[in-house]
Structures are given as C-alpha cells and as structure tokens.
Design a protein around this motif. Structure first.
Motif, short mmCIF file in Angstrom:
data_model
loop_
_atom_site.label_atom_id
_atom_site.label_comp_id
_atom_site.label_asym_id
_atom_site.label_seq_id
_atom_site.Cartn_x
_atom_site.Cartn_y
_atom_site.Cartn_z
N GLU A 109 57.95 42.89 21.90
CA GLU A 109 56.87 43.76 21.42
C GLU A 109 55.57 43.54 22.19
O GLU A 109 54.86 44.49 22.51
CB GLU A 109 56.65 43.53 19.93
N ILE A 110 55.25 42.27 22.48
CA ILE A 110 54.02 41.96 23.23
C ILE A 110 54.12 42.53 24.64
O ILE A 110 53.17 43.11 25.16
CB ILE A 110 53.77 40.44 23.24
N PHE A 111 55.30 42.39 25.22
CA PHE A 111 55.52 42.98 26.55
C PHE A 111 55.30 44.49 26.50
O PHE A 111 54.60 45.05 27.34
CB PHE A 111 56.94 42.67 27.02
N ALA A 112 55.91 45.13 25.49
CA ALA A 112 55.82 46.59 25.41
C ALA A 112 54.37 47.06 25.31
O ALA A 112 53.97 48.02 25.98
CB ALA A 112 56.64 47.10 24.22
N VAL A 113 53.57 46.36 24.51
CA VAL A 113 52.16 46.75 24.35
C VAL A 113 51.39 46.50 25.65
O VAL A 113 50.61 47.34 26.10
CB VAL A 113 51.51 46.01 23.17
N ALA A 114 51.63 45.35 26.27
CA ALA A 114 50.89 44.99 27.49
C ALA A 114 51.16 45.96 28.63
O ALA A 114 50.23 46.43 29.29
CB ALA A 114 51.21 43.55 27.91
N VAL A 115 52.44 46.29 28.87
CA VAL A 115 52.72 47.18 30.00
C VAL A 115 52.43 48.64 29.65
O VAL A 115 52.32 49.47 30.54
CB VAL A 115 54.18 47.07 30.51
N GLY A 116 52.27 48.91 28.35
CA GLY A 116 51.95 50.28 27.94
C GLY A 116 50.50 50.64 28.21
O GLY A 116 50.12 51.80 28.12
N ARG A 117 49.66 49.65 28.57
CA ARG A 117 48.25 49.94 28.84
C ARG A 117 48.10 50.63 30.19
O ARG A 117 48.88 50.42 31.11
CB ARG A 117 47.45 48.64 28.88
N LYS A 118 47.07 51.45 30.29
CA LYS A 118 46.84 52.14 31.55
C LYS A 118 46.35 51.18 32.62
O LYS A 118 46.79 51.22 33.76
CB LYS A 118 45.81 53.26 31.34
N GLU A 119 45.38 50.31 32.25
CA GLU A 119 44.78 49.44 33.24
C GLU A 119 45.56 48.13 33.43
O GLU A 119 46.48 47.85 32.68
CB GLU A 119 43.32 49.13 32.86
N GLU A 120 45.16 47.35 34.45
CA GLU A 120 45.77 46.05 34.66
C GLU A 120 45.44 45.14 33.48
O GLU A 120 44.47 45.37 32.77
CB GLU A 120 45.22 45.41 35.94
N VAL A 121 46.24 44.11 33.28
CA VAL A 121 45.95 43.20 32.17
C VAL A 121 45.48 41.85 32.70
O VAL A 121 46.01 41.33 33.68
CB VAL A 121 47.16 43.00 31.23
N GLY A 122 44.44 41.31 32.04
CA GLY A 122 43.90 40.01 32.43
C GLY A 122 44.30 38.95 31.43
O GLY A 122 44.90 39.24 30.40
N LYS A 123 43.91 37.71 31.74
CA LYS A 123 44.35 36.60 30.89
C LYS A 123 43.73 36.66 29.50
O LYS A 123 44.40 36.38 28.51
CB LYS A 123 44.06 35.26 31.56
N GLU A 124 42.46 37.05 29.41
CA GLU A 124 41.81 37.07 28.09
C GLU A 124 42.49 38.04 27.15
O GLU A 124 42.71 37.76 25.98
CB GLU A 124 40.33 37.42 28.22
N TYR A 125 42.82 39.22 27.69
CA TYR A 125 43.51 40.22 26.87
C TYR A 125 44.84 39.66 26.38
O TYR A 125 45.19 39.78 25.20
CB TYR A 125 43.74 41.51 27.67
N MET A 126 45.59 39.04 27.29
CA MET A 126 46.91 38.50 26.92
C MET A 126 46.79 37.39 25.88
O MET A 126 47.59 37.33 24.94
CB MET A 126 47.65 38.00 28.17
N TYR A 127 45.79 36.52 26.04
CA TYR A 127 45.62 35.45 25.03
C TYR A 127 45.39 36.07 23.65
O TYR A 127 45.97 35.64 22.65
CB TYR A 127 44.43 34.55 25.38
N GLY A 128 44.52 37.08 23.60
CA GLY A 128 44.23 37.73 22.33
C GLY A 128 45.45 38.42 21.74
O GLY A 128 45.72 38.35 20.54
N LEU A 129 46.22 39.07 22.62
CA LEU A 129 47.40 39.83 22.18
C LEU A 129 48.47 38.89 21.61
O LEU A 129 49.17 39.24 20.66
CB LEU A 129 47.97 40.61 23.38
N ILE A 130 48.58 37.71 22.17
CA ILE A 130 49.65 36.79 21.79
C ILE A 130 49.33 35.98 20.53
O ILE A 130 50.20 35.74 19.69
CB ILE A 130 49.97 35.83 22.97
N VAL A 131 48.06 35.62 20.35
CA VAL A 131 47.76 34.58 19.37
C VAL A 131 48.08 34.96 17.92
O VAL A 131 48.67 34.17 17.18
CB VAL A 131 46.31 34.05 19.53
N ILE A 132 47.76 36.19 17.50
CA ILE A 132 47.99 36.56 16.10
C ILE A 132 49.50 36.73 15.79
O ILE A 132 49.98 36.21 14.79
CB ILE A 132 47.19 37.84 15.72
N PRO A 133 50.26 37.45 16.64
CA PRO A 133 51.70 37.52 16.39
C PRO A 133 52.36 36.12 16.37
O PRO A 133 53.27 35.87 15.57
CB PRO A 133 52.23 38.34 17.58
N TRP A 134 51.89 35.24 17.23
CA TRP A 134 52.43 33.87 17.27
C TRP A 134 52.19 33.17 15.93
O TRP A 134 53.09 32.57 15.35
CB TRP A 134 51.77 33.10 18.43
#
Lengths: 235, 99
Positions: A109-134
């Motif tokens: 699911e995290i992969f699907a959301v991350a690659v579904g974004r139009k722009e490139e993804v940075g580390k801060e975005y990924m940290y935020g995306l991962i922490v709550i589901p984890w």
C-alpha cells in the motif's frame, strides 16, 4: 517538514486499513501459541501481511530456518520489484542512509501511494508516509494479541477469514484488469489445491507449497504471456 | 527467536537492497514478467484452498469466500472486502447454530 506532514496525511488511510488485518494477525499468532510480545515484535520488525502469516504458520509447524528464509524470500519477492520501481522515482534527498531506512517500510500500500504521486518522492515524505501505518500495524497486532483470548470464539473464528479476503481484494481486481493474471492465479491455486487434497500434503510443508506453486505459475506466466515493456509496472 | 530474526532479516534485505543497489530499470523481459506475476501467484496459492477452512467450519468458509470474491470483483477496498467476508461468516455461523 512540509513534505513530512504531507506523508503523514497520505499515510492515515493506509493505517486505518492495517488495523483490521494486524488485529487478525495478533489474534492468530497468540491462538497458535506465540506470546503477545512475540506477536508484537514480529509486526514491529517485519511490517508485512502475507509474509508474517506464512511465517507464523512455519513457526507453529516447527519448520526449519531454511524453509523460513526461502518462504519469506519468495513471498516478499514482490517488494524487490516495488523497491526497484520506487528507486526510479526517488529524488536526490534519498541518499544511501535514507534508502536503508525507507527500505524497511516498503509495503504494497505504501508503495502504491508513493509511486502514484506525480512528483518525485524525497526522504521526508517517505518517512511521514511510513511511520503511521507502521505504528498502526504494530498496535493493531497488540490489540488482537491481547484481546484475542477474551473475544467470543465465534468472532475470532470469523476474523480468521479477514486476511484471505484482503488477498482476494488485491488479486481479483488485478485479474479484471489483466486476464493473464487470472490464469497465473488459477495455476498457482490449482497446484496448491492439488497438494492440499492429495497425500502430497504429508510430504511438502506449507512454506514450500507456496514457493513451488508461485514460482511454477509465474514462470508459466512469464513464458506464455510476457509483459510489455510499456506496462510492466506492478499496478 | 532466531526464526523471528531470520524472518525480519530476509524481509528487510529484500526491500532495502534493491532500493540501494538497483537504480536502473530491469531490461530483461522474462525477469520483469516473472516479477510482475509473482505477487498474484503467491497470494493465489496462499488463499486457496485454505480460505475455505479459515473459519473452522466449511459452510461459513464457503459463504465468506463467496462474499469476498463478490466484493473484490466489484473492486471494493481491502477493508470493505475483509469486513464483508467476516460478516458473511458470522451470519452463517449464527444460522447454523440455530438449525
């Protein structure tokens, strides 16, 4: 900071979905004989649905470490592809250290959301995306593990189907989009059923059935229905 | 405890290593096709036939499977399909209990 908060916001729907399944995981793990702490540690350290459910089955059956490693390898092979795909979308902030951290949290699911974004993804975005589901995956497991014993039997039995229903929710829509996927699913399921309903069941453990069935089905799929370069993404 | 570490270690490495090591697109058509099909094959053989027996009685297992297949085909979300299947199982279990 702004990107981190953005990630948090995108992660909340994923986290909600994880609660029911991790609850079932905690319940199943404790019902099979693991301690609450073990169940929570597994979720905290692995953060993966199919792999964890298969993993505890191997633990219950007293399977060996090689079987455990091989099963996890095959079941989680899909993450390798997702990581490769995510790698193409990473911006310059994703240095090696960030990649080592983000790698921990690449779920379907995290992969699907991350690659579904139009722009490139940075580390801060990924940290935020991962922490709550984890966190929700870990806390949901704690809930299931702790409450499992006081839950009415009929409810805990009914929850047993939740993980498989989720699998259906992943594979059936994909099969509607691409009928070759349906054939691959049917081949894999047929091999699994062949083993289950014959004496072969006594010789092959559950972990190896998954390996054998999915590798055979995927090889047949790759030979008969190779994927076009243009649409070789996982979604 | 060691099996937990093996499980976590393999799961971590398979996700992190490609992110660190592979930065180019996979060109080999067979390998990319194989990797494309693997997730569905894994979930397919993990689901069947054990989904039928996942609730400790075959009747409710079949009902839950049908509900799951139906709503998955309607492209409902993960949570929706899971809850629908659980509810179908509960209904059948209650019915069986009273007949």
């Amino acid at each position: 900071m702004e990107q981190f908060l953005r990630g948090i916001k995108d992660g909340i729907p994923i986290a909600l979905g994880y609660i029911a399944v991790s609850f079932t995981f905690g319940l199943t793990a404790v019902a099979g004989g693991l301690s609450v702490l073990q169940a929570v540690l597994i979720s905290f350290m692995c953060v993966t649905s199919a792999g964890q459910f298969a993993g505890i089955e191997i633990m219950f059956a007293g399977g060996g470490l090689v079987e455990m490693a091989m099963t996890q390898l095959v079941i989680n092979l899909r993450y390798a592809l997702m990581s490769i795909s995510l790698s193409q979308k990473a911006d310059q902030s994703m240095n090696i250290f960030a990649r080592l951290l983000v790698g921990f949290g690449v779920t379907d699911e995290i992969f699907a959301v991350a690659v579904g974004r139009k722009e490139e993804v940075g580390k801060e975005y990924m940290y935020g995306l991962i922490v709550i589901p984890w966190l929700s995956w870990t806390l949901g497991t704690l809930g299931g593990a702790a409450l499992g014993s006081i839950l009415p039997v009929i409810l805990s039995e009914a929850f047993g189907i939740a993980i498989y229903a989720m699998f259906l929710a992943i594979i059936i829509p994909a099969g509607r989009e691409d009928k070759n996927v349906i054939w691959v699913i049917l081949i894999a399921a047929s091999i699994s059923m062949l083993v289950y309903y014959t004496p072969l069941k006594n010789f092959i453990s559950q972990g190896f059935v998954i390996i054998i069935a999915s590798v055979i089905a995927s090889v047949i799929g790759a030979v008969l229905y190779p994927v076009n370069r243009e649409n070789d993404s996982i979604n | 405890m060691i099996d937990l570490l093996v499980m976590a270690g393999v799961t971590y490495l398979i996700r992190a290593l490609p992110l660190v090591l592979v930065r180019k697109k996979i060109e080999n058509r067979f390998i990319s096709s194989f990797l494309y099909y693997i997730p569905y094959a894994v979930l397919g053989c993990m689901t069947f036939p054990v989904i039928l027996y996942s609730t400790n009685d075959i009747c409710s297992g079949i009902a839950g499977t049908i509900a799951g297949l139906f709503f998955a085909y309607q492209k409902k979300g993960l949570l929706f399909v899971a809850i629908a299947a659980v509810l179908a199982v509960l209904v059948i279990k209650e019915v069986v209990r009273f007949v």
